[in-house]
Design a protein around this motif. Structure first.
Motif, PDB file in Angstrom:
ATOM      1  N   GLU A 163      -1.756  14.925   7.649  1.00  0.00           N
ATOM      2  CA  GLU A 163      -2.711  15.626   8.049  1.00  0.00           C
ATOM      3  C   GLU A 163      -3.418  14.744   8.697  1.00  0.00           C
ATOM      4  N   PRO A 164      -3.299  15.409  10.547  1.00  0.00           N
ATOM      5  CA  PRO A 164      -4.743  14.778  11.071  1.00  0.00           C
ATOM      6  C   PRO A 164      -5.931  14.467  10.689  1.00  0.00           C
ATOM      7  N   SER A 165      -6.144  13.801  10.704  1.00  0.00           N
ATOM      8  CA  SER A 165      -7.539  12.843  10.429  1.00  0.00           C
ATOM      9  C   SER A 165      -8.238  11.505  11.305  1.00  0.00           C
ATOM     10  N   PHE A 166      -9.351  12.422  10.675  1.00  0.00           N
ATOM     11  CA  PHE A 166     -10.599  11.170  11.676  1.00  0.00           C
ATOM     12  C   PHE A 166     -10.344   9.471  11.073  1.00  0.00           C
ATOM     13  N   ILE A 167     -10.258   8.949   9.884  1.00  0.00           N
ATOM     14  CA  ILE A 167     -10.291   7.398   9.801  1.00  0.00           C
ATOM     15  C   ILE A 167      -9.269   6.882   9.460  1.00  0.00           C
ATOM     16  N   ARG A 168      -8.950   5.727  10.472  1.00  0.00           N
ATOM     17  CA  ARG A 168      -7.472   5.155  10.680  1.00  0.00           C
ATOM     18  C   ARG A 168      -7.205   4.730   9.234  1.00  0.00           C
ATOM     19  N   VAL A 169      -8.321   3.947   8.676  1.00  0.00           N
ATOM     20  CA  VAL A 169      -7.905   3.087   7.687  1.00  0.00           C
ATOM     21  C   VAL A 169      -7.514   4.170   6.076  1.00  0.00           C
ATOM     22  N   GLU A 170      -8.414   5.699   6.324  1.00  0.00           N
ATOM     23  CA  GLU A 170      -7.887   6.428   5.225  1.00  0.00           C
ATOM     24  C   GLU A 170      -6.535   7.215   5.611  1.00  0.00           C
ATOM     25  N   ALA A 171      -6.178   7.181   6.932  1.00  0.00           N
ATOM     26  CA  ALA A 171      -4.668   7.695   7.040  1.00  0.00           C
ATOM     27  C   ALA A 171      -3.660   8.031   6.604  1.00  0.00           C
ATOM     28  N   ASP A 172      -2.558   9.339   6.834  1.00  0.00           N
ATOM     29  CA  ASP A 172      -1.233   8.974   6.669  1.00  0.00           C
ATOM     30  C   ASP A 172      -0.671   8.034   6.805  1.00  0.00           C
ATOM     31  N   GLU A 173       1.062   7.711   6.296  1.00  0.00           N
ATOM     32  CA  GLU A 173       1.104   6.684   6.374  1.00  0.00           C
ATOM     33  C   GLU A 173       2.637   7.423   8.255  1.00  0.00           C
TER      34      GLU A 173
ATOM     35  N   GLU B  59       0.890  -1.140  -0.420  1.00  0.00           N
ATOM     36  CA  GLU B  59      -0.061  -0.043  -0.217  1.00  0.00           C
ATOM     37  C   GLU B  59       1.136   1.644  -0.504  1.00  0.00           C
ATOM     38  N   ASN B  60       1.853   1.360   0.687  1.00  0.00           N
ATOM     39  CA  ASN B  60       2.485   2.663   1.395  1.00  0.00           C
ATOM     40  C   ASN B  60       4.346   2.465   0.445  1.00  0.00           C
ATOM     41  N   MET B  61       4.429   1.847   0.638  1.00  0.00           N
ATOM     42  CA  MET B  61       6.288   1.311   0.324  1.00  0.00           C
ATOM     43  C   MET B  61       6.051   1.524  -1.352  1.00  0.00           C
TER      44      MET B  61
ATOM     45  N   ASP C 291      -5.598  17.875 -15.995  1.00  0.00           N
ATOM     46  CA  ASP C 291      -4.575  18.878 -16.088  1.00  0.00           C
ATOM     47  C   ASP C 291      -4.138  18.335 -14.502  1.00  0.00           C
ATOM     48  N   VAL C 292      -4.046  17.296 -13.753  1.00  0.00           N
ATOM     49  CA  VAL C 292      -2.891  17.530 -12.592  1.00  0.00           C
ATOM     50  C   VAL C 292      -1.562  16.687 -13.293  1.00  0.00           C
ATOM     51  N   LYS C 293      -0.328  17.496 -12.697  1.00  0.00           N
ATOM     52  CA  LYS C 293       0.696  16.746 -12.602  1.00  0.00           C
ATOM     53  C   LYS C 293       1.160  15.588 -11.442  1.00  0.00           C
ATOM     54  N   LEU C 294       1.920  14.769 -12.301  1.00  0.00           N
ATOM     55  CA  LEU C 294       2.527  13.589 -11.519  1.00  0.00           C
ATOM     56  C   LEU C 294       2.899  13.653 -10.026  1.00  0.00           C
ATOM     57  N   GLU C 295       3.574  15.100 -10.435  1.00  0.00           N
ATOM     58  CA  GLU C 295       4.769  15.446  -8.870  1.00  0.00           C
ATOM     59  C   GLU C 295       3.109  15.729  -8.337  1.00  0.00           C
ATOM     60  N   ASP C 296       2.572  16.272  -8.326  1.00  0.00           N
ATOM     61  CA  ASP C 296       1.229  16.947  -7.542  1.00  0.00           C
ATOM     62  C   ASP C 296       0.330  15.937  -7.034  1.00  0.00           C
ATOM     63  N   PHE C 297      -0.070  14.894  -7.759  1.00  0.00           N
ATOM     64  CA  PHE C 297      -0.103  13.579  -7.976  1.00  0.00           C
ATOM     65  C   PHE C 297      -0.130  13.254  -6.356  1.00  0.00           C
ATOM     66  N   HIS C 298       1.702  12.792  -6.543  1.00  0.00           N
ATOM     67  CA  HIS C 298       2.345  11.714  -5.949  1.00  0.00           C
ATOM     68  C   HIS C 298       2.415  12.659  -4.714  1.00  0.00           C
ATOM     69  N   PHE C 299       1.824  13.890  -4.515  1.00  0.00           N
ATOM     70  CA  PHE C 299       2.170  15.020  -3.344  1.00  0.00           C
ATOM     71  C   PHE C 299       1.100  14.626  -2.635  1.00  0.00           C
ATOM     72  N   ALA C 300       0.010  14.911  -3.122  1.00  0.00           N
ATOM     73  CA  ALA C 300      -1.252  14.390  -2.841  1.00  0.00           C
ATOM     74  C   ALA C 300      -1.740  13.172  -2.170  1.00  0.00           C
ATOM     75  N   VAL C 301      -1.050  11.900  -2.340  1.00  0.00           N
ATOM     76  CA  VAL C 301      -1.237  10.664  -1.847  1.00  0.00           C
ATOM     77  C   VAL C 301      -0.431  11.204  -0.792  1.00  0.00           C
ATOM     78  N   ASN C 302       0.209  11.490  -0.339  1.00  0.00           N
ATOM     79  CA  ASN C 302       1.569  11.732   0.436  1.00  0.00           C
ATOM     80  C   ASN C 302       1.234  12.661   1.285  1.00  0.00           C
ATOM     81  N   ASN C 303       0.108  12.985   1.201  1.00  0.00           N
ATOM     82  CA  ASN C 303      -0.904  14.295   2.639  1.00  0.00           C
ATOM     83  C   ASN C 303      -0.156  13.733   3.689  1.00  0.00           C
TER      84      ASN C 303
END
Lengths: 505, 505
Positions: free
Chosen positions: A347-357, A306-308, A333-345
C-alpha cells in the motif's frame, strides 16, 4: 619480499588502524548522542566529535601515508590481486587520494554542523517544522557541495558523494540500473494495488506493549545469530547499526505501542546489519580487509533478514506461536495466514522505513532524483517540501499530511549522508541475487526457517560475504558470489513469486 | 598587559581546553564501559581509552606548554592572586610539572590495564574470587608505583598518589587530621553501639520494586536541583558521577529490590556530586578555573546531600509521604519517626558505601592504612584478604563472610584510584564545616527542607563553592568560606547533635 617493504606495510597498517581507532571513538560518541545524550549536551558533543574526526583526518592525510603507499606499489607488494595486502593497499590508497584533497577544517566543520543539525532535525521533526530545520539543511548541503568540489568527480558533483557510500558507483551507473527496474516495478505496483485484495492490517495496530516488543525483537535477533555478548539493542529516534570495535556492535530501534511492524522488522533489519559487522574478521579490524564493502552490500544484508526471511511464511510458521505467547491478549484470535498477509500488505504509505517491499523502492527513486537536483543547483532548499509532496503524489498517488511524514522523516540529510539513499535500492537488488544463490546452495531454506533454524543462512553469508571485508568491490563481489553481474531480475522474480500468489496477480 | 602575553595566555588556554576535550571523550568511553558496553567489547575499549589518554598526555606535555607558562609567569600575567588568570596559570603549571615527568607509555599502559582490570574486578566480585583478580591488582599497584617514582614525592611514595586527588595533601597532613578524629570517633561509636537502642531496620529490607525506586530517586535528585536536561541517571556496578562536557553530567546507581538505602541514598550522593559539576562555570570549561577543586571538596558535596540533608528528619517530613505514596504496600504501616530512625541505624557493617555516617570513617581509615602499607612495601597483594579481615575485626569487630563483602567490594583499586580513599573522610569533615556555615547564613534550613525547599542550600553551594572552580585550593577554600581552617570538630558536633538524641547518648 624485501624486509623494507614488509616494514613499510606494517607501518601503513599501524597508521590505518590508529586512524580507524580514532574514528571508532567518534562513533561511540555519535551512538551516545543518538541514544542517551542529555538535551543540553549537544553543543559540547558536537565539539568533541568534530575534534576527533579532525584528528583522524589529519593523521590519515599525513604525506608519510602517501609515501608508504607509493613505496609498496612501486615494490609490487600489492601484486597478488585480492590478497590481504593488495586489498588493503588498493583501498587505503583510494581513501587516501580522496581524503588528502579535503581540508581538515572542512571535515571538522561538517562534523560539528551535522551533529548540531541532527539535534535541530529531531526537534523539527517532532513539531513538523521545516522552517526551523531549513538553515541547517542549507548549511549541510553547502558543506557537501564544497566537499564534492574538493575531491572532484567524473561528471556530476553528486557522483563524489555517492562514491563515499558505494565506491565506484555514479549517477550514470545507478541511473541505468534504476531505469529498467522502474518500468517493471511501477507496472507490478499497479497490478498489486489494482488487485482489489487487501489484508486486514488492523491486527497490527492493536496494543503491543513496548517491553514485550523488546523481548520478541531480541528473540528474533538472537535467533538470527546476533550475539548480545558482542552487541546491544537500544532506543533511538532513527534506527541505525554501528560497529564500535571488536566485540561491540550496536543496533537501535524505536517502539510504537500501537504498531507491530516498526520495531520488530526494524530490529531484524538492524540485526542484519549487525551480523555483517559481527562477521567481519577481527584480526583485520581497522583496515579495509576487515571492513564492509559498501553501504549497498550492507543494506543487502539488512533487507534480506528483514524481508526475505522476516516476512516469509516459513519464518512465521515458527515465530507466530512465540508472538502469540507473548502477546496473548492481542493475538489470540489471529490466524497465521492472516498475520502473514498483514505484514505483507502492499500500500502506498508515507514513511520509507515502514514501507512495504514493493513500493519501498519508489521512496528511494524520489529521494535520488531530489538529491541529484540539489547538486545540479536545480532544486532550492526552500522548495523541498513542495517538490517532495509533488513527487510523492506522482510516484505513490498520496500526499503527506505534514512535513514530519514527508521531507522531515529521514535522518540522512541532517547527518550529511547525501548520496546514501540510492544504496538502499542497490541493497534490495543485491539481496535478491544473493538470496537466490543461497537457496541454490543450501537447498530448502523454508524448511529450515519453519524449524527456527537460521544458522545455515547466517554461515553462508559469513563465508561468502562478511569475512571477505573489502577484498572485492561490490560489483565484483556479486559476480564472485552469484556468477552473474548485478541485475534487477532476481528482485522482480522474488517480488512476483511472493506477492503474485498473495494478491492473485 | 602586553599583547604578546595576552596571545600567550590565549594559546595556553586553547591547548588546555583541547587536552580536556580529549580527556572528556575518554570519559564518555569510560562511562559507556561502566554502563552499557557489551562483555566482549572490553579489550577493544581498553585500546580506545588508552589511545585517547595517551594523545591527551602527549599534547599536554608539549614543551610549548611549558614555554607559555614560563613566559606568562615571567611577564607577571599571574600577579593578581585568585584572578581567573592566576588560577589557570597556577594550576596548569602544577599539572604540567607533574605530567611532564611521566612517560606517555606509562600513562597509556595504566589506562589500558585499568580498563581490563575493571572488567576482571566485576567478574571477580560476582564470584568473590580474589585469586582471579590478584594478578591485575599486582599489575595496577606496580604501575602506580612507577608513576609515584616518576613524579616524585616529598616523603612517601603514597604522597604522589594522594596529591592527584587532593592537591597538596600528604600522608603526614592527612594522618594528623585523622589522628585526633579517630580517638573521638571510636569513643562515640562505642557509646552509640553500647546504648542498647536499635531501630527496626527490617522495614528497609521489604520489597522495593526497582522501577519505583528509580522514580523516587529521580524525584529526590530533581528536588535537590539536579537538571535532567543536562544529565542522566543510569545503572552500573559501582556508582559514580562523571562530567562529560557542558550540559552533560551523568550519575549512576545500582538497585537492590530488597533494600531501600542502596539506590536512594546512592542517588542523592551522586546527585550531590552532579550539582557540583553542573554548577561549574561553563565559560571556563576545560580549564582549572572551571573544574572542581579536589576530590575531598567534591565528596563534601555528595556527603552533605546524602547525609546531612537526605538522612535528616526535616527531609523525611517532606519526603516520607511521597515515599509512602509510591511504595504504598511496602510502607503503609510505617511511621515517619521509625523510618527516620531506621535510615540512621548505626551498626558495624561490611560495605563502605552502605555504611552509616558514624562508622563510615572507620572503613576509610582501614583502607588508608592498607594503601600506605602497599606503598611502603609492607603489604603484599597475597596478604590483602587476611589483613583486610584482621583490620575489619579490629575497627568494626566483625569479619566479612567473603571477599566480595570484603576486600573486593570497591572499584577503586582496579581502576588505579589508589590514594583516593582518604578524600572521603576529608569530604565528611569539609561537609560538616560547610553545612554549619550554610545554616548560619541561611537560617532555619530544617524549616525549608520540611517544605521541600532545597533551592537556597543549592544556591549557597553554587555561589560559595561550585562557581569558583579551582580559584582556591581545598584548605584555602574552607577558610574563605567558613572563616576557619579545617577541623574535625564540626563533624563530631554534627554526629553528636544528631545521633545523641536518637540513641540517648
Amino acid at each position: 619480499m624485501s624486509e623494507s617493504l614488509e616494514k613499510a606495510y606494517k607501518e601503513l597498517i599501524e597508521r590505518t588502524v590508529e586512524v580507524s581507532r580514532i574514528y571508532s571513538c567518534a562513533a561511540v560518541l555519535d551512538w551516545d548522542q543518538k541514544t542517551y545524550l542529555p538535551r543540553k549536551g549537544s553543543d559540547s558533543r558536537a565539539q568533541q566529535i568534530s575534534m576527533l574526526v579532525g584528528m583522524g583526518h589529519q593523521k590519515f592525510v599525513d604525506p608519510k601515508v602517501g609515501d608508504l603507499i607509493g613505496e609498496l606499489k612501486a615494490g609490487g607488494y600489492d601484486k597478488e590481486e585480492f590478497s590481504d595486502e593488495e586489498t588493503n593497499i588498493r583501498e587505503i590508497s583510494r581513501a587516501y587520494e580522496k581524503a588528502k584533497k579535503v581540508p581538515t577544517s572542512l571535515v571538522m566543520e561538517t562534523a560539528e554542523t551535522t551533529v548540531k543539525a541532527d539535534a535541530a532535525w529531531v526537534e523539527a521533526r517532532k513539531k513538523s517544522d521545516f522552517e526551523s530545520f531549513k538553515p541547517w539543511l542549507e548549511k549541510v548541503i553547502e558543506l557537501k557541495r564544497q566537499y564534492a568540489e574538493a575531491v572532484g568527480y567524473p561528471k556530476e558533483p553528486y557522483d563524489a558523494l555517492i562514491d563515499d557510500y558505494e565506491p565506484g558507483a555514479t549517477v550514470e551507473t545507478i541511473g541505468k540500473v534504476l531505469e529498467d527496474f522502474r518500468v517493471e516495478l511501477v507496472d507490478f505496483v499497479g497490478r498489486v494495488i489494482g488487485s482489489g485484495k487487501k489484508p486486514d492490517t488492523s491486527i497490527l495496530s492493536r496494543h503491543y506493549p513496548v517491553d514485550k516488543q523488546e523481548i520478541l525483537g531480541k528473540m528474533a535477533a538472537s535467533a538470527m545469530g546476533f550475539d548480545f555478548d558482542s552487541g546491544r539493542l537500544d532506543k533511538t529516534t532513527h534506527p541505525f547499526c554501528t560497529g564500535l570495535g571488536v566485540g561491540d556492535v550496536r543496533i537501535t530501534t524505536r517502539y510504537n505501542p500501537h504498531h507491530f511492524n516498526d520495531a520488530f522488522f526494524g530490529i531484524m533489519h538492524e540485526a542484519g546489519h549487525g551480523l555483517y559487522e559481527q562477521g567481519l574478521d577481527p584480526k583485520h579490524w581497522g583496515t579495509p580487509r576487515g571492513e564492509a564493502v559498501s553501504l549497498g552490500i550492507h543494506e543487502s544484508q539488512s533487507r534480506m533478514w528483514e524481508n526475505m526471511v522476516g516476512r516469509s511464511l516459513s519464518f512465521w510458521k515458527y515465530f507466530f506461536p512465540l508472538a502469540k505467547g507473548i502477546f496473548y491478549e492481542t493475538l489470540r484470535d489471529v490466524k497465521l495466514e492472516d498475520f502473514h498477509f498483514a505484514v505483507n500488505n502492499v500500500e502506498p504509505s508515507f514513511i520509507r522505513v515502514e514501507a512495504d517491499e514493493v513500493t519501498y523502492n519508489l521512496h528511494i527513486m524520489l529521494r535520488f532524483e531530489m538529491e541529484y537536483a540539489f547538486f545540479r543547483g536545480e532544486l532550492k532548499v526552500d522548495d523541498i517540501p513542495a517538490v517532495w509532496n509533488e513527487k510523492f503524489k506522482h510516484y505513490l498517488d498520496i500526499t503527506p499530511p505534514d512535513d514530519a511524514k514527508g521531507c522531515l522523516q529521514d535522518v540522512h540529510w541532517s547527518n550529511g549522508l547525501i548520496g546514501y539513499f540510492p544504496t538502499y535500492t542497490l541493497g534490495n537488488l543485491y539481496s535478491a541475487q544473493f538470496f537466490a544463490k543461497a537457496k541454490e546452495d543450501l537447498g530448502d531454506l523454508d524448511e529450515q526457517f519453519e524449524r527456527g533454524s537460521f544458522g545455515e543462512l547466517k554461515q553462508w553469508l559469513h563465508k561468502n560475504i562478511h569475512t571477505h571485508g573489502q577484498r572485492y568491490r561490490a560489483g565484483k563481489l556479486v559476480e564472485v558470489v552469484t556468477g552473474k553481474p548485478l541485475s534487477h531480475k532476481p528482485f522482480m522474480d522474488y517480488l512476483k513469486s511472493k506477492f503474485g500468489p498473495l494478491y492473485g496477480v
